[in-house]
Motif scaffolding. Sequence first.
Motif, PDB file in Angstrom:
ATOM      1  N   LEU A 236      -5.926 135.629  52.781  1.00  0.00           N
ATOM      2  CA  LEU A 236      -6.069 134.898  51.533  1.00  0.00           C
ATOM      3  C   LEU A 236      -6.859 135.714  50.521  1.00  0.00           C
ATOM      4  N   HIS A 237      -6.343 135.789  49.302  1.00  0.00           N
ATOM      5  CA  HIS A 237      -7.101 136.337  48.185  1.00  0.00           C
ATOM      6  C   HIS A 237      -7.254 135.210  47.175  1.00  0.00           C
ATOM      7  N   VAL A 238      -8.483 134.762  46.978  1.00  0.00           N
ATOM      8  CA  VAL A 238      -8.727 133.552  46.199  1.00  0.00           C
ATOM      9  C   VAL A 238      -9.362 133.875  44.849  1.00  0.00           C
ATOM     10  N   ASN A 239      -8.773 133.326  43.795  1.00  0.00           N
ATOM     11  CA  ASN A 239      -9.336 133.380  42.457  1.00  0.00           C
ATOM     12  C   ASN A 239      -9.625 131.956  41.993  1.00  0.00           C
ATOM     13  N   ILE A 240     -10.634 131.790  41.155  1.00  0.00           N
ATOM     14  CA  ILE A 240     -11.021 130.471  40.661  1.00  0.00           C
ATOM     15  C   ILE A 240     -10.553 130.300  39.216  1.00  0.00           C
ATOM     16  N   ASP A 241      -9.894 129.163  38.958  1.00  0.00           N
ATOM     17  CA  ASP A 241      -9.443 128.838  37.605  1.00  0.00           C
ATOM     18  C   ASP A 241      -9.658 127.346  37.368  1.00  0.00           C
ATOM     19  N   PRO A 242     -10.762 126.972  36.712  1.00  0.00           N
ATOM     20  CA  PRO A 242     -11.060 125.546  36.470  1.00  0.00           C
ATOM     21  C   PRO A 242      -9.957 124.822  35.704  1.00  0.00           C
ATOM     22  N   ALA A 243      -9.118 125.580  34.988  1.00  0.00           N
ATOM     23  CA  ALA A 243      -8.050 124.952  34.202  1.00  0.00           C
ATOM     24  C   ALA A 243      -7.039 124.226  35.090  1.00  0.00           C
ATOM     25  N   LEU A 244      -7.042 124.515  36.380  1.00  0.00           N
ATOM     26  CA  LEU A 244      -6.125 123.824  37.300  1.00  0.00           C
ATOM     27  C   LEU A 244      -6.536 122.376  37.522  1.00  0.00           C
ATOM     28  N   LEU A 245      -7.795 122.044  37.198  1.00  0.00           N
ATOM     29  CA  LEU A 245      -8.343 120.692  37.315  1.00  0.00           C
ATOM     30  C   LEU A 245      -8.591 120.272  38.760  1.00  0.00           C
ATOM     31  N   GLY A 246      -7.754 120.678  39.671  1.00  0.00           N
ATOM     32  CA  GLY A 246      -7.906 120.344  41.075  1.00  0.00           C
ATOM     33  C   GLY A 246      -6.780 120.964  41.871  1.00  0.00           C
ATOM     34  N   GLY A 247      -6.951 121.069  43.204  1.00  0.00           N
ATOM     35  CA  GLY A 247      -5.898 121.626  44.040  1.00  0.00           C
ATOM     36  C   GLY A 247      -5.816 123.136  43.950  1.00  0.00           C
ATOM     37  N   VAL A 248      -4.694 123.666  44.457  1.00  0.00           N
ATOM     38  CA  VAL A 248      -4.509 125.117  44.487  1.00  0.00           C
ATOM     39  C   VAL A 248      -3.073 125.494  44.144  1.00  0.00           C
ATOM     40  N   VAL A 249      -2.906 126.735  43.707  1.00  0.00           N
ATOM     41  CA  VAL A 249      -1.595 127.338  43.541  1.00  0.00           C
ATOM     42  C   VAL A 249      -1.547 128.537  44.474  1.00  0.00           C
TER      43      VAL A 249
END
Length: 273
Positions: A236-249
């Motif tokens: 897993l390579h994880v990036n954070i994007d608060p614009a997603l509001l919740g969950g993951v892509v």
Amino acid sequence: MYAASSREALEGARIELETALRGSSAPSTDAVTVGDELLSVAATVNDNRPLRIALADTATSADSRAKVSDTVLSGKVSDTTRRVVASAAARDWSNEADLVNGLQSLGCEALLFAAKESDRIDTVEEELFRLSRVVKGDGALEQALSDRTRSAADRFGLLRKLIDGKVTDVTSKLAEFAVSRTDEAPGDSIDELSQLAAASNGRKVAYVTSAGELSADQRTALAAKLATVYAAPVTLHVNIDPALLGGVVVRVGDERIDGSLSGKIATLRRGLR
């Protein structure tokens, strides 16, 4: 993509390379040298049209092409590199570009072989991923690294300021190759090498964008689910994007799974139109 004859040529050259490296008395050390030399040979062949034609011209015999390779490289590279290049030249490539790309692939694979032999393949994969994120996240840096009006030495110097003393030797050499390429942005090229490192270790890479930090348990659970889906271990390579509001892509190769709240809202909006 390689044409059928070039794919066959590359596979044969790969077998020659791996056999030679596994038969070495110092596989890891020798593989670094061979990988470095193969990338250098690829660059020389690419820049020298008469040599490129002589090595890739299937109208001449395989023995003749191998002899040209031997003559040019004799005394300039290790015996292993000389044999691998001669073997590659003796095979039938669909075109000159495929031969150059094949030599580049062999060089990268030799360096990754060295990382595996020294139990550093996971480290190399992670370092390349992190470097790709740094380069892609800084537009001015990526432009400077890809600016062909600057000399190669200048661009490599900029890269070394960024990574010297911070990454393994294999990562450094692969990153320099990525910056030398003219057909792709440096960040994308480094990212591809990170995926190649994972694949060479039997793993797939999942690029995960999350609205917030994932706990260790969440990461473990997600990796386990993806490993079941793709029938292979998953990094897993994880990036954070608060614009997603919740969950993951999640993106694995060309597949994209949107489990984010923003994605669900967008889907709902489309359904209400």
